[in-house]
Write an enzyme that holds these catalytic residues in place. Structure first.
Site, PDB file in Angstrom:
ATOM      1  N   LYS A 149       0.808  -1.224   0.000  1.00  0.00           N
ATOM      2  CA  LYS A 149       0.000   0.000   0.000  1.00  0.00           C
ATOM      3  C   LYS A 149       0.842   1.276   0.000  1.00  0.00           C
ATOM      4  CE  LYS A 149      -4.283  -1.691   0.387  1.00  0.00           C
ATOM      5  NZ  LYS A 149      -5.389  -1.275  -0.495  1.00  0.00           N
ATOM      6  N   SER A 178       1.702  -9.923  -0.069  1.00  0.00           N
ATOM      7  CA  SER A 178       1.501  -8.480  -0.194  1.00  0.00           C
ATOM      8  C   SER A 178       1.664  -7.675   1.084  1.00  0.00           C
ATOM      9  CB  SER A 178       0.131  -8.209  -0.804  1.00  0.00           C
ATOM     10  OG  SER A 178      -0.880  -8.807  -0.025  1.00  0.00           O
TER      11      SER A 178
END
Lengths: 329, 329
Positions: B57, B313
């Site tokens: 992110k 991730s």
């Protein structure tokens, strides 16, 4: 231990870096803004858990095995090791098409015994508290005519481990950092000595601190005594990767000349550092691999106002030990 | 959501790569000979847990915030997020000297709430099951005149996340690998869409698979329906990072055109993948971050005889969840 007994130099470390390129991973140098804020300095963490076989030992093993003659390759290699060196020699041997026998303590972490076998090596076990590992290893090697790859007291092994130090200096430079101190876990002293050679040539003003478990402080006491002394055979620690009986002959010669000093950490501090590595850095580190980080987190090596690199040297921990570390949070 | 509503392109992803360089980490692409042997193929694992703030992110947040005007910077930014986007915006804002308000579900993992505050942001909480996060966020933003940084449905955020895809293709090339498939966790679809743009331009023959938790398969069902559908508000999963209500408008447009398909994984499979990541790869991955790896390990995306890249991730898991994963071994 090998025919070549001259002390390795920084040139050997640089040559080793060329030899291991393409085999070994250039592991990342991590940082954490929140850890830095907590410590009041800049901490750079060499995540060597991400090396092939999960530990720095792969560097020395590749460097040594890449130098075998054709005739030596045909005979195969043998290693005696508490674990990570075993996996390193097993995997490096397989990559070079060389057969390998590994002599391991029978109480080594289960994951290390299994992994060594999975890399294709034959495992011979011994009792760490009643038998002499060198004796067991040399007997098997003589019987089968194999070349011994020592875990630390070998010029090519030391030079291979030193490539880690070279990388850290380069990676620090890439981000504009000059290292005030460099902290490594110390066992037989191969990583420490190799990094000492790299730092002497590339970053001579950087302090080099070794780290040992409190009851396995053979290098610390040897430096004090001016000669190699042994650990108490009754000593126990969760840090299985850093429990040699005594410093190596070659490694101690280098470390005596170049080390700033040795600090010691407790098992609890090692577990705490493992928890920090998992939650702040997202890297799994085994107890013995976490002691240099522990030295920085406890302030035993000062980070405040300085730039300090610590080596997290391996990540082959049993899951139960990782759970013990996490349960401290 | 922003004034700029055109769909992002591969050129935007390349430009984002230039913008985030020096801020974001080029996270390593890992491999494990023993995992490869087990799967009968070649698995490359993008260890994005090692990104700043512990998740991909950060890429999108830096790209978006780097594009604020001076006047916008003075007003500050606001984000509504299940956690990683919150930390990303908080940290990216701090780096650019911009104040940040983060709207977070009150049941987000404790570590994410604490970390977001430690990065210097103000946190406003809401009830994930009774309140609408966009509504809460937009009201605060309007009241304070702040610029909203959406978690996924924004061209600059999508382009920023796509830099991860670019990197994987480059890193695979560096080791002579061509990717048969690329597997990502899918939530709002920003990472998936950004990587889709990168792959379309750089590796068009590579399959792109999204992964969702079984009860949060909004993108899978949306692709089937040909329009965006919602998840059951009663659904629960351990994978807190990948629980959006419905795909984004921009992201779904891109993913509908470029995605090979979506596979789903259970919470147990996510925990199993976390355990494999910790013990085989030495990387900590959170449940939602581990679902693409789970897709490969379960064979839901075929690895046998192929080269497959999976994205891990993020790594911001509560310690108790890591213990649950380790206790499966």
């Amino acid at each position: 231990m090998t025919e070549d007994v001259r002390l390795p130099t920084a040139a050997d470390v640089r040559e080793a870096a060329d030899r291991i390129a393409g085999h070994a991973v250039r592991t990342p140098l991590l940082s954490s803004p929140r850890l830095d804020a907590r410590l009041g300095g800049r901490l750079l963490i060499k995540a060597e858990s991400l090396q092939r076989v999960g530990a720095f030992k792969f560097r020395g093993a590749v460097n040594r095995i890449s130098r075998l003659t054709e005739e030596e390759r045909a005979r195969g290699v043998l290693a005696f090791s508490s674990g990570n060196h075993a996996q390193a020699v097993a995997h490096a041997a397989a990559l070079f098409g060389v057969s390998a026998v590994i002599v391991m303590p029978e109480d080594a972490p289960a994951v290390k015994l299994r992994n060594t076998r999975e890399y294709g090596a034959e495992v011979v076990t011994y009792d760490r508290y009643t038998e002499d590992r060198e004796g067991v290893g040399m007997a098997v090697a003589a019987e089968r005519g194999m070349v011994v790859v020592p875990p630390f007291d070998d010029p090519h092994v030391i030079a291979g481990q030193g490539t880690l130090g070279l990388e850290v200096v380069q990676q620090a430079r890439e981000r504009g950092a000059t290292l005030d101190a460099f902290v490594v876990p110390t066992s037989g002293g191969g990583l420490t000595a190799g990094c000492a050679l790299a730092l002497e040539a590339e970053s001579p003003a950087t302090e080099l601190w070794g780290t040992e478990p409190v009851d396995f402080d053979d290098t610390r006491r040897s430096l004090e005594a001016g000669e190699r002394v042994r650990n108490d055979p009754a000593a126990r620690s969760i840090c299985d990767a850093v429990q040699t009986e005594t410093p190596g002959r070659l490694t101690f010669g280098i470390n005596q000349r170049l080390l700033t000093g040795i600090v010691t950490v407790t098992d609890d501090e090692a577990l705490e550092a493992m928890a920090v590595a998992m939650t702040e850095l997202k890297v799994v580190v085994e107890p013995g691999g976490a002691i240099a980080l522990a030295a920085a987190l406890t302030g035993r090596v000062e980070v405040e106002g300085r730039t300090v690199a610590v080596v997290c040297s391996g990540g082959n921990a049993d899951p139960g030990v990782l759970v013990r570390a996490l349960e401290r949070l």
